[in-house]
Every structure is written in C-alpha cells, then in structure tokens.
Scaffold this motif. Sequence first.
Motif, short mmCIF file in Angstrom:
data_model
loop_
_atom_site.label_atom_id
_atom_site.label_comp_id
_atom_site.label_asym_id
_atom_site.label_seq_id
_atom_site.Cartn_x
_atom_site.Cartn_y
_atom_site.Cartn_z
N ASP A 81 0.74 -1.38 -0.02
CA ASP A 81 -0.12 0.00 0.02
C ASP A 81 0.80 1.17 0.01
OD1 ASP A 81 -1.68 -2.02 0.54
OD2 ASP A 81 -2.13 -1.35 2.52
N GLY A 82 1.87 1.27 0.96
CA GLY A 82 2.75 2.38 0.94
C GLY A 82 2.25 3.33 2.06
N PHE A 83 1.64 2.97 2.92
CA PHE A 83 1.34 3.97 4.12
C PHE A 83 2.23 3.98 5.19
CE2 PHE A 83 -3.17 2.46 2.60
CZ PHE A 83 -3.52 3.56 1.94
N VAL A 84 2.60 5.15 5.55
CA VAL A 84 3.51 5.21 6.66
C VAL A 84 2.59 4.79 8.07
CG1 VAL A 84 5.26 6.55 7.93
CG2 VAL A 84 4.71 6.98 5.62
N THR A 85 3.13 3.82 8.58
CA THR A 85 2.24 3.14 9.56
C THR A 85 3.06 3.24 11.10
OG1 THR A 85 3.04 0.72 9.41
CG2 THR A 85 0.88 1.22 8.36
N LYS A 99 -3.77 4.38 17.23
CA LYS A 99 -4.99 3.66 17.35
C LYS A 99 -5.67 3.82 15.77
CE LYS A 99 -5.58 5.52 22.08
NZ LYS A 99 -5.63 6.99 22.48
N ASN A 100 -5.33 4.58 15.06
CA ASN A 100 -5.94 4.60 13.63
C ASN A 100 -5.62 3.50 12.81
OD1 ASN A 100 -6.53 7.35 14.53
ND2 ASN A 100 -5.34 8.61 13.18
N GLU A 101 -6.36 3.59 11.87
CA GLU A 101 -6.09 2.27 10.81
C GLU A 101 -4.74 2.52 10.11
OE1 GLU A 101 -7.97 -0.41 10.40
OE2 GLU A 101 -9.00 0.18 12.28
N ASP A 102 -4.36 1.71 9.28
CA ASP A 102 -2.87 1.81 8.72
C ASP A 102 -2.93 3.13 7.74
OD1 ASP A 102 -1.94 -0.35 10.10
OD2 ASP A 102 -1.59 -1.75 8.23
N ASP A 103 -4.29 3.16 7.25
CA ASP A 103 -4.21 4.17 6.05
C ASP A 103 -4.68 5.67 6.62
OD1 ASP A 103 -6.91 3.98 6.84
OD2 ASP A 103 -7.61 3.50 4.74
N ASN A 104 -4.57 5.65 7.75
CA ASN A 104 -4.91 7.12 8.40
C ASN A 104 -4.03 7.42 9.44
OD1 ASN A 104 -6.75 8.91 8.80
ND2 ASN A 104 -7.84 7.83 10.82
N ARG A 105 -2.74 7.25 8.97
CA ARG A 105 -1.53 7.56 10.13
C ARG A 105 -0.72 8.74 9.23
NH1 ARG A 105 0.19 1.97 13.03
NH2 ARG A 105 -1.72 1.41 13.59
N GLY A 106 -0.05 8.16 8.20
CA GLY A 106 0.67 8.81 7.18
C GLY A 106 0.43 8.56 5.87
N TYR A 107 -0.33 9.31 4.94
CA TYR A 107 -0.84 8.97 3.81
C TYR A 107 -0.97 10.07 2.78
CZ TYR A 107 -4.90 10.88 5.96
OH TYR A 107 -5.80 11.68 6.68
N TRP A 108 -1.03 9.92 1.63
CA TRP A 108 -1.18 10.89 0.35
C TRP A 108 -2.74 10.67 0.17
CZ3 TRP A 108 2.25 13.95 -2.50
CH2 TRP A 108 3.56 13.68 -2.14
N ASP A 109 -3.22 11.92 -0.11
CA ASP A 109 -4.42 11.79 -0.69
C ASP A 109 -4.65 12.94 -1.62
OD1 ASP A 109 -5.23 14.15 0.60
OD2 ASP A 109 -6.52 12.94 2.37
N VAL A 110 -5.76 12.40 -2.53
CA VAL A 110 -6.20 13.19 -3.64
C VAL A 110 -7.60 13.57 -3.72
CG1 VAL A 110 -6.14 13.60 -6.27
CG2 VAL A 110 -4.21 12.49 -5.05
N ASN A 122 -14.57 12.60 -4.44
CA ASN A 122 -13.92 11.31 -3.92
C ASN A 122 -12.52 11.64 -3.30
OD1 ASN A 122 -15.80 9.46 -5.49
ND2 ASN A 122 -14.74 10.70 -7.36
N ILE A 123 -12.33 10.81 -2.36
CA ILE A 123 -11.00 10.99 -1.70
C ILE A 123 -10.15 9.70 -2.15
CG2 ILE A 123 -9.61 11.20 0.31
CD1 ILE A 123 -11.82 12.91 1.29
N ASP A 124 -8.94 9.89 -2.48
CA ASP A 124 -8.26 8.57 -2.88
C ASP A 124 -6.90 8.83 -2.35
OD1 ASP A 124 -6.51 6.89 -4.26
OD2 ASP A 124 -7.34 7.14 -6.48
N LYS A 125 -6.77 7.56 -1.50
CA LYS A 125 -5.64 7.72 -0.68
C LYS A 125 -4.16 7.16 -1.40
CE LYS A 125 -7.28 8.29 4.07
NZ LYS A 125 -7.47 7.90 5.35
N LEU A 126 -4.29 6.96 -2.53
CA LEU A 126 -2.96 6.41 -3.26
C LEU A 126 -2.78 5.17 -2.79
CD1 LEU A 126 -1.44 9.78 -4.20
CD2 LEU A 126 -3.43 8.74 -5.39
N LYS A 127 -3.50 4.19 -2.41
CA LYS A 127 -3.08 2.95 -2.02
C LYS A 127 -2.48 2.15 -3.11
CE LYS A 127 -5.06 -1.15 -0.01
NZ LYS A 127 -6.38 -1.91 0.66
N CYS A 128 -1.31 1.56 -3.04
CA CYS A 128 -0.43 1.00 -4.31
C CYS A 128 -0.55 -0.36 -4.22
CB CYS A 128 0.94 1.56 -4.07
SG CYS A 128 1.19 3.60 -4.42
#
Length: 687
Positions: A81-85, A99-110, A122-128
């Motif tokens: 995914d490439g999220f900073v966890t 306490k946040n999910e993996d995609d809600n700690r350090g992430y890009w979004d568009v 839409n919000i795209d968190k650029l999950k790879c």
Amino acid sequence: MEKLRWNPKWGSLVGLLAVGFFLVFFFVGASSQKTPVRKILRSTNHRELNKSLRVQLLTKEPRREVIIDNGIVQVTLSSPDGFVTGIKYHGIDNVLENKNEDDNRGYWDVVWYEPGKGGGINIDKLKCTDFRVITVNEDQVEVSFTRKWNIKLRGSQAPLNVDKRFIVRRGSSGFYYYAILEREEGWPDVDMDQIRIVFKLQQDMFHVMAIKDGSQRTMPMMEDRESGQPLAYPEAVLLTNPINQQLRGEVDDKYQYSLENKDNRVHGWMTTDDTPVGFWMITPSDEFRSGGPIKQDLTSHVGPTVLNMFTSTHYGGKDINTEYRNGEAWKKVLGPSFVYLNSGSSTDDNLALWEDAKNQMFIQVKSWPYNFIKSEDFPKHYQRGSVFGQLKVHDRYMNKTLMGADSAYVGLAAPGDVGSFQIETKGYQFWTKANKKGYFSITNVREGNYSLYAWVPGVIGDFKYKYNVTVTPGSRINLEVMVYEPPRNGPTLWEIGIPDRSAAEFFIPDAYPTLMNHLYTSNPDKFRQYGLWERYTDLYRNEDLKYTIGVSDYTRDWFFAQVTRNIGNKTYEATTWQIIFKLKNWKNTGNYKLQLALAAATQSDVQVRFNNANTADSSLFSTGLIGKDNAIARHGIHGLYKLYSIDVPSDQLQRGSNILYLTQSRHIGPFQGVMYDYIRLEGPPGT
Ligand SMILES: *[C@@H]1O[C@H](CO)[C@@H](O)[C@H](O)[C@H]1NC(C)=O
Ligand SMILES: *[C@@H]1O[C@H](CO)[C@@H](O)[C@H](O)[C@H]1NC(C)=O
Ligand SMILES: *[C@@H]1O[C@H](CO)[C@@H](O)[C@H](O)[C@H]1NC(C)=O
C-alpha cells in the motif's frame, strides 16, 4: 531495537519475501545468495552494523511491512500500500497515532471527481499495488510503492499512475518522501482539487504546535472540537469544554494556521514531557507547490495533524486550475520534502526544539536540489538551469527615470497570460525576490519552457516578459533589462492603501472577546482571528463606511473587507462605501482613471458610481460576479489578486466635492465580500 533482531517466533511468519533476502544480502555484503535468510538477519544486528541502514521486508499475514531503520529513526510502511504506519524515535514506539487504521496515520490523498458525472467528490488515498526497492546501500535506502491506472478502474480511483517514494539516509533524523503522479494522454477528464500528504501524530503525546516564529501554542484536542460548539462557518469551533480547561472559550479553526507558500518551510508539533520530541514538516523548495509565493494553504492543526499541501483550491477556489480535460497528459514530482524528528534534554523547552527545527530547515534548503534522489524525474543540480536579469519600472508619474523593481517577486511558471501563475497548479514554479535595484537570479530551474512573471511591491499590476524563457540543462540565461510599465493614465489625485496584494494595512478590528484564538492576541497576524467580518455590522450598524480623502486614515478608517451587513434573522444587506474627495482643478478634457485593485473576492459584484448614490441606476463599471477564494471566512488577508483599470469620463466628475460609491451588491450570506488592495484616482494624462 529488540524488535528487529531475529526472533525464533517469526518462524510462524509466512516467510520473508525474496526481495527482502536480496536486500539484506546486498547490504551485509554476504558472499553467497544461498546464505539462509535467518542467518543474514542475525548478522544485520543493529550493534554490529553500527548505525548503518537496514531494510527488512516482513510478511506477516494479514499485515505486510517494510521497515527501514538507520539507528535513529525506524520507519514502517505497509506493503504494497505504501502507507506510513509507524515512526519509531527516541524511545517512542510510534509517534504516529497507533489507534488509527494503517491508512490513517501517514498517507497521501487526492480529492478528485469526474466532471459532469454527478458522482460527488472522492478521496483517493493512493493505495498502491507494487513494492520495489530502488536503492539500498550503506548510506541510503529508497523504496517505491506504485500503482498503474487503467480504464477498468474508472470511477473507483483517481486516474493517475502513482509512484510514492520514501528515503532514509544514514545519520539522518528523519526521512524524505516524494511522489510522482502521472496522467497518460487520452485519460478521462478529471478535477483534482487537492493533493497533499498527511501525518497524524499520537494524540496523547503531542500538544504544542509551531508554525512560525512567535506562533507556537498549546493546542486543543480532537475531542475538544467534538464537545465544542460549531460556529457560523462550521469548520470553526468554540471550545466550550476542553480537556485543557485553559483553552475554554477559545476558537479553534485550522485555517487560522495557514501560511503563504514562501513562509511555509517548517511547521509541526512537540510533546511536552521532560524530554520533549518534535515532529516537523520541512519543505525546502516551493517548486512543486501551486499558485506562486503568496498562495496560502494549511499547515498543521488539531489532530494532531501535520500536512504538506501540494495543490488545493484554498484561498482561490475553483478559479485555481485543477481541471484536466481533453485527454491532457500530466506528470509531476511532488516533493521531495523532509520529515524531521528532534528531541530535547530535560532542560530543553519547546522553543529550543523549534529553533533546532528551523536550523534543520536551513540545512535542507542549502542542500536543495537534493543530489541523492533516485528518480530520473527529479533533476539534479547539473540538469537544471539558471535565469538572471534586471527588472525596472517605468511609471513617469512616480519617477521621471526608470526605477529598479525594488524587492520584486520574479518567477518562472508555465506559459500563460499575465498573472496566470496564481491559478496555475500543473507545472513547476521558480520564484525569487529581486534586490533593491531589481536584479534577480532564479537558480535550479528545471528544464522547460516558461513565462517570466513578476510583480513589484508598491506598484500596481502584473508584469510578464514578452518572450518565453527556455531553460535547458546547465544553461545560464542572462535576460535583457526588462521594463515594467504599470497601468497609468495620469497623475495620482488620491490613493488608499499600499499596492501589495493584501489588505493587511487596513483597519483590522479586534476579535470578539468570546471568540478569541489567543495565539493572535498580540500578533501581527491579527487578521487570522475568527469572526472579524461580523464586526463590520457593529461598527457600521446604521450607516456604511465613509472615507474622506485628506482627513481619513486608511489604517483606522478603512475596514479590511467590504462585507455584507447582518440585519438579523439570517438576512444580510448589500453595502455601499463612499470615498469623498475634492477636485480643485476639474477638467472636462481627457478622461480620469480609477485603479481598483482587489486582494480578495467571494461571490461578489463591485459596482462603481460617481456622484450617484442610487444603486438602482446602472453603474459606471461593475466587476460582474467574481471570486471564490473564501478569504473572509478563512481569515486570509488576501485571496487572488485582481486589478481593474476603469475609465472615468470627465463628465462623471465635477469641480469641488465628489463622491465615489463602491457597492458590493451580492448579499446572500455573511462571508461574501471583497478585500481591497489599493485604490487610486488618476487625473487626465499630462496634468
Ligand atoms: C520549448 O519550446 C521549444 C520551441 O517551442 C521546443 O522546441 C522545445 O521542445 C520546448 N522544450 C521543452 C522542454 O518543452
Ligand atoms: C510560449 O509557449 C507557449 C506554450 O508552449 C506557446 O503557446 C506560445 O506561443 C509561446 N509564446 C511565444 C511568444 O513564443
Ligand atoms: C424571518 O424570516 C422568515 C423567512 O424569511 C420570516 O418568515 C419571518 O417572519 C422572519 N422573522 C422576523 C422576526 O422577521
């Protein structure tokens, strides 16, 4: 570093991916690819490597992680995914919110949508989908998370190819990140209103935020916003029952912490324990940001949240070009930027951490453009060019001779119309400030074709050089002396304000004592207080603003924004301001000119009438419906700059007393209105 030593319990892991094997192998320089993984891992023990870099790729279903550790920080990324966890630093297991999910700690979004589809935003968190190691050696690790778009993904993902990069360097107290975003030719239309990276820190640890010198404060918590009372502009909340009772009665609003691009180099948060830790967003260059040097955007805010905004419609609205049409191709490198962590000894206070972060910012700025970035899309110093020149101003009513464009902002941005840089988001921009004589140098410019844009504090309007500037690798371009001739018809009869694209020099009222943000109590950025628009109705309850040339003082008598008047029951009135002036030498030959410069506009229509108070009569000039920058509601002291040079036939005026009526005729709500930058009446030429 216990966590990274080989642990027999990991026998239950699904296994180490092959790439992890090669990495570690490469790294320790083992002689055989067949060396068992387990053994290599043991030999990568932290102590043995003496603060060298390590990368591990672990597969532990359902969670896969890439861990990069340089002995100072340890960064954990979810893979692919490439999220900073996780960010481990200074004895803190994770400075990000566990306490946040993996995609809600350090992430890009568009933030994106397909125009005309009515499908909402839409919000795209650029999950790879793919992970790759770009480089690993004893000085540096760079990893990449990518995804490819195809037409089957239409509607579910922003139409972008994505490459998110992370770099950890030896001896460095932090990590670098950047992203390469790309649209291929022929892809569907899209609007991308915002592109950013977000970090959410441990709520129980980080309490003090700093965005610039003198702007540090103990912040409320997220729960305080939930328990508080939303205000008229609902993103602002009155803290009615905060956990830290000292903050009770204050207003919290993330837009109070906005900065202009040129000032947004370092901001972040600190813990308040005996050995405080700081988390900082350091952005050494603006080249990848949109809208030029004075475009404002968010920084850090309650969460604790740390942002890096690459593009957004903030303080500009949809006038800022975020539209991709007719299969337009696009590619841009956003970043690199640096996440810096620091810590203090028990005697250190938060100010010392801020000073150290600022110092680190200067170090990063000096090493720009970074020479260790592996993507070929990020050119090195020697692949860039420089542009030099001198800008002069010719305004014969200011000075008979040419003047150096003192402290001019000079920049290269995508070829376009005069002033278009302020709505431009797709290309790179390179800005500098000229010296007193107007000499400027713009260095480290990426290869490409640009227009050269400029504006000069104290002078109205925008300059654009008549030729395109083509920068090639290694080029040093010396431009001819350029002369800016600002709009000018005749001598100045009177003027209000300073032409500097901001309303900051005008009267900024005190905030309501019940709606304060104490950061701005005695701070030059008083305009960031909440609710100042409402003060107009208090001060001008029965009668609109009247300004008499030669008597009034714009610092006291010119309200910073021409807003609507609140007459109760959710009803707002249009307002008409008067400028009262005398013309001793009125002439009926030749035309007069009104230079009307706006610093901001929201859903407004400014109408100009001379010596006629009747707003039912047609106006001499009207801007038409303009502006979506929302600078009033979001406490900006400016949004987008607009200049109107308005012909005033002499028969509109008379000898002796005259009145200029400025009506802002739109009045649906409280946040509507304009901010003036500067107003000038010019006599007929040659007088
Ligand atoms: C710049 O413009 C010139 C002339 O229009 C063109 O030949 C060249 O390819 C362009 N260079 C870049 C980098 O776009
Ligand atoms: C500058 O470049 C733009 C875009 O490539 C082009 O449309 C325009 O004609 C060029 N202008 C001049 C003066 O060469
Ligand atoms: C307030 O406005 C509503 C809707 O326009 C109207 O029905 C009501 O009578 C108004 N109340 C007062 C006190 O003016």
